[in-house]
Design a protein around this motif. Structure first.
Motif, PDB file in Angstrom:
ATOM      1  N   GLY A 145      -8.087  -1.539   2.757  1.00 10.43           N
ATOM      2  CA  GLY A 145      -6.916  -0.735   3.105  1.00 10.43           C
ATOM      3  C   GLY A 145      -7.150   0.115   4.342  1.00 10.43           C
ATOM      4  O   GLY A 145      -6.747   1.279   4.394  1.00 10.43           O
ATOM      5  N   VAL A 158      -3.683   0.810  -2.910  1.00 10.01           N
ATOM      6  CA  VAL A 158      -2.860  -0.353  -3.274  1.00 10.01           C
ATOM      7  C   VAL A 158      -1.860   0.043  -4.350  1.00 10.01           C
ATOM      8  O   VAL A 158      -2.201   0.729  -5.322  1.00 10.01           O
ATOM      9  CB  VAL A 158      -3.745  -1.507  -3.778  1.00 10.01           C
ATOM     10  CG1 VAL A 158      -2.889  -2.650  -4.314  1.00 10.01           C
ATOM     11  CG2 VAL A 158      -4.641  -2.020  -2.660  1.00 10.01           C
ATOM     12  N   ASN A 204      -7.049  -6.179   2.134  1.00  5.77           N
ATOM     13  CA  ASN A 204      -6.502  -5.770   0.846  1.00  5.77           C
ATOM     14  C   ASN A 204      -7.497  -4.930   0.050  1.00  5.77           C
ATOM     15  O   ASN A 204      -7.107  -4.045  -0.719  1.00  5.77           O
ATOM     16  CB  ASN A 204      -6.094  -6.990   0.021  1.00  5.77           C
ATOM     17  CG  ASN A 204      -4.812  -7.630   0.529  1.00  5.77           C
ATOM     18  OD1 ASN A 204      -3.955  -6.967   1.098  1.00  5.77           O
ATOM     19  ND2 ASN A 204      -4.687  -8.933   0.328  1.00  5.77           N
ATOM     20  N   TRP A 228      -5.924   1.020   7.142  1.00  5.64           N
ATOM     21  CA  TRP A 228      -4.802   1.288   8.036  1.00  5.64           C
ATOM     22  C   TRP A 228      -5.216   2.306   9.088  1.00  5.64           C
ATOM     23  O   TRP A 228      -6.121   3.119   8.864  1.00  5.64           O
ATOM     24  CB  TRP A 228      -3.623   1.818   7.232  1.00  5.64           C
ATOM     25  CG  TRP A 228      -3.048   0.832   6.269  1.00  5.64           C
ATOM     26  CD1 TRP A 228      -3.459   0.609   4.985  1.00  5.64           C
ATOM     27  CD2 TRP A 228      -1.977  -0.089   6.514  1.00  5.64           C
ATOM     28  NE1 TRP A 228      -2.707  -0.392   4.415  1.00  5.64           N
ATOM     29  CE2 TRP A 228      -1.789  -0.824   5.317  1.00  5.64           C
ATOM     30  CE3 TRP A 228      -1.162  -0.343   7.612  1.00  5.64           C
ATOM     31  CZ2 TRP A 228      -0.817  -1.811   5.201  1.00  5.64           C
ATOM     32  CZ3 TRP A 228      -0.186  -1.326   7.490  1.00  5.64           C
ATOM     33  CH2 TRP A 228      -0.020  -2.040   6.307  1.00  5.64           C
ATOM     34  N   PHE A 244       0.840  -1.202   0.000  1.00  7.49           N
ATOM     35  CA  PHE A 244       0.000   0.000   0.000  1.00  7.49           C
ATOM     36  C   PHE A 244       0.873   1.249   0.000  1.00  7.49           C
ATOM     37  O   PHE A 244       1.938   1.286   0.625  1.00  7.49           O
ATOM     38  CB  PHE A 244      -0.892   0.047   1.241  1.00  7.49           C
ATOM     39  CG  PHE A 244      -2.101  -0.855   1.174  1.00  7.49           C
ATOM     40  CD1 PHE A 244      -3.344  -0.353   0.820  1.00  7.49           C
ATOM     41  CD2 PHE A 244      -1.987  -2.203   1.477  1.00  7.49           C
ATOM     42  CE1 PHE A 244      -4.448  -1.176   0.763  1.00  7.49           C
ATOM     43  CE2 PHE A 244      -3.087  -3.038   1.419  1.00  7.49           C
ATOM     44  CZ  PHE A 244      -4.323  -2.523   1.073  1.00  7.49           C
ATOM     45  N   ALA A 279      -4.733   5.924   1.804  1.00  7.54           N
ATOM     46  CA  ALA A 279      -4.082   4.648   1.485  1.00  7.54           C
ATOM     47  C   ALA A 279      -4.593   4.131   0.156  1.00  7.54           C
ATOM     48  O   ALA A 279      -5.779   4.264  -0.171  1.00  7.54           O
ATOM     49  CB  ALA A 279      -4.349   3.627   2.588  1.00  7.54           C
TER      50      ALA A 279
END
Length: 214
Positions: free
Chosen positions: A109, A127, A106, A111, A78, A125
Motif C-alpha cells: 500500500g 486495505v 496490494n 501510495w 484502499f 493507507a
C-alpha cells in the motif's frame, strides 16, 4: 454616478478576492477515487478534487495494464487518511507493470502523497477488506463499518444505540462498555480483524473460541 464613484467601483472590482481555504487534490496515473468522507464520489486519473480543510478519508484504487498482454487490473481498494489545510496535493501510486508488482502494491500500500513543492505529506493507507465475491461494492457502507472497527486509517465515529451515544477510541474499543452494542457492528469488527491477523494469531483465536464453547 460621479467620476469618483466610478473609479472607486472599478478599484474594488480589480482587488483580488481572498482565497477560500481548501485542499486541491490531483489524482496521478492509474488512481481512481470511489468514496470521499463516507459518501460515494468517483474521480479518475488526472482529475482534481476540491476538499475542505481538515482530516480527509478516501477510498482509492489503482487500475493499470500489466503483463505482456497488457491486461487491465485493479488493485485492492484502499482507505487513505491524511490531514491538510489550504494546500495543493497529488496522490500517486508507484509504476505497476507486472502482476508481481501489483501483488506487492496490494501488500505494501505504498501510495505517494506530495504537496506542490514535491514534499511528502503524511498519510495512512490500509486495505478495505471485502467479504467474499462481490460484483458491486457499497463503499460508503463498507467505509462506515471500517471506521467502526477502529482500524489504522479509521476516523472517529459516533453512533446512537438505545438512546446512548457510543464513541470509538483509536483502538476501536467502546468507551461505554455497559451500552447495548449493535451485534452487526461487532460481527463486522471481528471479521475485519480476523482477516488482518497472521496465521499464528488466527490459530490462537480459533483455539480460544473452541475452548470457550466447551
Amino acid at each position: 454616478m460621479t467620476r469618483f464613484t466610478r473609479i472607486a467601483c472599478l478599484t474594488i472590482a480589480l482587488l483580488p478576492l481572498p482565497a477560500l481555504a481548501e485542499v486541491q487534490l490531483t489524482l496521478g496515473a492509474c488512481v481512481n477515487v470511489q468514496a470521499v468522507q463516507g459518501s460515494e464520489q468517483t474521480a479518475s486519473s488526472g482529475q482534481r478534487l476540491t476538499l475542505a480543510d481538515g482530516t480527509q478519508q478516501l477510498v482509492v484504487e489503482c487500475t493499470t495494464e500489466v503483463g505482456r498482454e497488457e491486461i487491465r487490473e485493479t488493485s485492492d481498494a484502499f482507505v487513505i487518511r491524511f490531514s491538510a489545510e489550504d494546500a495543493e496535493l497529488k496522490l500517486s501510486a508507484p509504476a505497476i507493470n507486472t502482476r508481481n508488482e501489483m501483488k506487492s502494491f496490494n501488500q505494501q500500500g505504498n501510495w505517494q502523497l506530495i504537496d506542490g513543492r514535491g514534499r511528502a505529506v503524511a498519510a495512512t493507507a490500509d486495505v478495505l477488506e471485502k467479504e467474499g465475491f462481490q460484483l458491486v461494492r457499497d463503499y460508503p457502507q463498507e467505509l462506515g463499518a471500517y471506521n467502526r472497527s477502529g482500524a489504522v486509517a479509521a476516523v472517529a465515529v459516533q453512533a446512537q444505540n438505545a438512546g446512548a451515544e457510543l464513541q470509538m477510541n483509536p483502538e476501536g474499543l467502546l468507551l461505554d462498555p455497559q451500552a447495548n452494542v449493535d451485534q452487526e457492528m461487532v460481527s463486522r469488527m471481528l471479521r475485519y480483524w480476523y482477516l488482518k491477523a497472521d496465521e499464528q494469531t488466527r490459530e490462537e483465536w480459533d483455539s480460544w473460541v473452541d475452548s470457550s464453547n466447551r
